[in-house]
Design a protein around this motif. Structure first.
Motif, PDB file in Angstrom:
ATOM      1  N   MET A  30      -9.608  13.796 -23.102  1.00 45.44           N
ATOM      2  CA  MET A  30      -9.157  13.469 -21.661  1.00 45.44           C
ATOM      3  C   MET A  30      -7.826  13.392 -21.314  1.00 45.44           C
ATOM      4  N   PRO A 225     -14.705   2.746 -11.695  1.00 41.67           N
ATOM      5  CA  PRO A 225     -15.864   3.395 -11.961  1.00 41.67           C
ATOM      6  C   PRO A 225     -16.582   4.051 -10.845  1.00 41.67           C
ATOM      7  N   LEU A 228     -14.788   6.952  -9.526  1.00 40.98           N
ATOM      8  CA  LEU A 228     -15.258   8.023 -10.669  1.00 40.98           C
ATOM      9  C   LEU A 228     -16.464   8.576 -10.558  1.00 40.98           C
ATOM     10  N   VAL A 242     -10.697  14.853 -12.133  1.00 42.44           N
ATOM     11  CA  VAL A 242     -11.870  13.827 -12.722  1.00 42.44           C
ATOM     12  C   VAL A 242     -11.018  13.336 -14.281  1.00 42.44           C
ATOM     13  N   MET A 243     -10.474  14.270 -14.931  1.00 40.38           N
ATOM     14  CA  MET A 243      -9.970  13.556 -16.369  1.00 40.38           C
ATOM     15  C   MET A 243      -8.668  12.761 -15.960  1.00 40.38           C
ATOM     16  N   THR A 246     -10.259   9.464 -15.271  1.00 40.06           N
ATOM     17  CA  THR A 246     -11.014   8.731 -16.263  1.00 40.06           C
ATOM     18  C   THR A 246      -9.794   7.992 -17.329  1.00 40.06           C
ATOM     19  N   SER A 249      -8.573   5.089 -15.671  1.00 44.04           N
ATOM     20  CA  SER A 249      -9.423   3.897 -15.894  1.00 44.04           C
ATOM     21  C   SER A 249      -9.473   3.184 -17.360  1.00 44.04           C
ATOM     22  N   THR A 250      -9.129   4.265 -18.303  1.00 45.31           N
ATOM     23  CA  THR A 250      -9.401   3.859 -19.684  1.00 45.31           C
ATOM     24  C   THR A 250      -7.851   3.403 -20.417  1.00 45.31           C
TER      25      THR A 250
ATOM     26  N   VAL B 112     -18.983   4.600 -17.351  1.00 46.98           N
ATOM     27  CA  VAL B 112     -18.968   5.771 -16.515  1.00 46.98           C
ATOM     28  C   VAL B 112     -17.741   6.746 -17.057  1.00 46.98           C
ATOM     29  N   ALA B 113     -16.717   6.329 -17.367  1.00 53.88           N
ATOM     30  CA  ALA B 113     -15.645   7.237 -17.830  1.00 53.88           C
ATOM     31  C   ALA B 113     -16.184   7.858 -19.132  1.00 53.88           C
TER      32      ALA B 113
END
Lengths: 275, 284
Positions: A30, A225, A228, A242-243, A246, A249-250, B112-113
């Motif tokens: 990611m 979320p 995304l 997109v990556m 994510t 968000s992570t 979701v991720a």
């Protein structure tokens, strides 16, 4: 059985290391994806090295979903929810643990039943409630429904039971008011439990998906979320973006986790395992 | 403020929120499940929604998919979790904290991720996983576009996400098993494998039950992963109960029917929880 043989050791470590690679690799993939142009993610042979498109991906992502605003939404909703819910659930847990009052058992039983009831049952009536007061697509609509989190109340009650009654009595003898005792005597000694519950609630709301998906309708209100999932619904998916999404968000929760992993794990286990 | 009113003041905020946002919706949802939309208002429709539900093939499909995941994935995940926990608990292993953190990492990501990353890795033509398989001479697998493989993919993603979480619970449980049991077995010459099946597994029984109940409830409510990974497809192969509920409620805005689905879900969770509690009760 004697000492473990070298072969056993090698076998054990091989097993664990393969497991670690499986657990961690998607994160690495990611991060690499977030720094590479979209096409690079599907190149053959795959590119496992970070690229130079970090800023470009971020800019593109900001153009398609307004990621700065989305991150602000997520952070604002999560922090507000965590603060309110921790306070509300702690106060309730305190009452259940330290006071005898009429209806205590019945109300507590109701909370236990609520832990079992799937959240999804409430979706439609909640949607109707918020539609009626014209609060669809607002922060409060995301924040309010789960504030009284039965599991958090349950956890706080378990932890509060360890407080000696003499501590409360001492406060009362000194003439302190009940709220003074709660805020100035009880909360400070409950700090580890508070941290665990707050982390649990933070994680719930940060990753919460179905309710925000239902109640948030415009892009500028989206949480991470939801934003995304809207990205992968687009007709042409830009995978670099997109990556990046994510990753954003992570990464915060990952850093948070690495810093606080002890409390984090206990917060998530939630006293489920008796010591 | 009298001593009698104090506890009520402390629970008041929680109870107010709970009544408005949980109790009222739970009851309202039940009533709604007996109603149907006629024009712009709702009318009492008796059992119509439920009767329709029991004749709805798609609902049976969603039910079947959900239970298949429950029966196949949950045991695999718990078995893996217990094996990793036992391995990590071994005296041979150094750097335990590192391993524990690494295995737990997937459990903190948004579902979701996680689903999106796997969606990209599982791409049939250009995905990383098929590339790796091609290196050992395996042809490209249609991970997300074939009904069978889509189920496999969904289960793999769930396993990735939750194994570490359960592992941590098992690890905590393992640390509570008295060492003397192992020492006695060692004296009797029992092998490690025998010790695992005769001491570790029976001693972990309450933890197994706990993780099993949690995983069952979690699986029955599965939504984020199938929504993101496959949108329930292909050909509804990954349609779950809650995904079907969502589609009926918020795509077709058939609130009555969606509420009936919700209540069947409540009933299933209630019955399963009751059975599991009974089983736990009989042991004690």
């Amino acid at each position: 059985m004697g000492k473990p043989t070298t072969l056993q050791k090698i076998g054990l470590y091989t097993f664990l290391i393969i497991g670690v690679i499986v657990s961690i690799f998607p994160f690495y993939w990611m991060f690499v994806g977030a720094t590479n142009p979209s096409g690079e993610i599907f190149s053959v042979p795959p590119n496992f090295l970070p690229g130079t498109h970090l800023i470009e991906n971020f800019q593109n992502l900001n153009e398609s979903v307004g990621i700065i605003r989305v991150m602000f939404n997520s952070l604002f909703i999560t922090l507000t929810f965590t603060a309110i819910s921790t306070l509300v659930c702690t106060a309730a847990g305190y009452a259940f643990a330290k006071f005898r009052f009429k209806g205590r058992k019945q109300i507590f039983f109701m909370l236990l039943v609520a832990i079992m009831i799937p959240y999804h049952v409430t979706l439609i009536p909640l949607f109707e409630i918020f539609a009626k007061v014209d609060w669809l697509n607002t922060y409060q609509a995301v924040i309010l429904p789960q504030v009284a989190f039965p599991f958090a109340i349950f956890l706080m009650r378990q932890n509060m039971q360890a407080i000696p009654d003499s501590l409360l009595e001492a406060g009362r003898v000194d003439g302190a008011g009940e709220f003074y005792i709660f805020f100035k005597v009880i909360l400070p000694v409950m700090r580890p439990a508070l941290a665990a519950v707050a982390i649990f609630l933070f994680m719930f709301q940060w990753n919460n998906f179905i309710w925000p998906l239902v109640v948030l309708q415009s892009e500028e209100m989206y949480t991470l979320p939801v934003a995304l999932s809207s990205l992968i619904g687009m007709s042409r998916i830009d995978y670099g973006q997109v990556m990046m999404g994510t990753t954003l968000s992570t990464l915060p929760i990952m850093i948070f986790f690495l810093l606080l992993q002890k409390q984090f794990i206990s917060g998530i286990l939630g006293g489920s395992v008796k010591e | 403020m009298t001593p009698k009113t104090v506890p009520y003041l402390f629970i008041l905020p929680a109870i107010t929120f709970f009544l408005i946002f949980t109790v009222y919706p739970v009851i309202s949802s039940l009533l709604l499940s007996f109603q149907k939309k006629v024009g712009s208002s709702y009318e009492f429709a008796g059992l119509e929604n439920y009767i329709r539900l029991f004749q709805d093939e798609l609902f049976y499909k969603a039910l079947g998919n959900t239970f298949l995941i429950l029966i196949v994935q949950v045991p695999i995940q718990l078995f893996l979790a217990v094996v990793i926990a036992v391995a990590l608990n071994s005296k041979m292993v150094k750097a335990k904290a590192f391993f524990r953190v690494a295995f737990f990492m997937p459990a903190i990501t948004a579902l979701v991720a996680a689903s999106i990353i796997f969606m990209i890795m599982l791409d049939q033509n250009y995905g990383l996983i098929n590339y790796l398989l091609s290196l050992v001479g395996i042809d490209a697998i249609p991970w997300l576009s074939d009904p069978f493989w889509a189920k496999v993919s969904l289960m793999a993603v769930i396993t990735w996400r939750w194994t570490g979480y359960n592992m941590v619970i098992f690890l905590a449980g393992l640390q509570n098993i008295p060492l003397s049991l192992y020492e006695a077995a060692e004296m009797d010459g029992a092998s490690k494998i025998r010790q695992f099946f005769h001491i570790t597994i029976p001693q972990l029984k309450p933890i197994f039950l706990f993780t099993f109940v949690l995983s069952t409830i979690g699986t029955l409510q599965l939504f984020d992963e199938p929504y993101t990974l496959t949108s329930g497809g292909p050909n509804n192969a990954t349609l779950t109960i809650t995904l079907y509920l969502y589609q009926n409620g918020f795509r077709y805005f058939d609130f009555g029917y969606a509420s009936a689905i919700a209540y069947v879900l409540v009933l299933i969770i209630g019955v399963l929880s009751w059975i599991q509690m009974k089983m736990a009760g009989e042991d004690e």
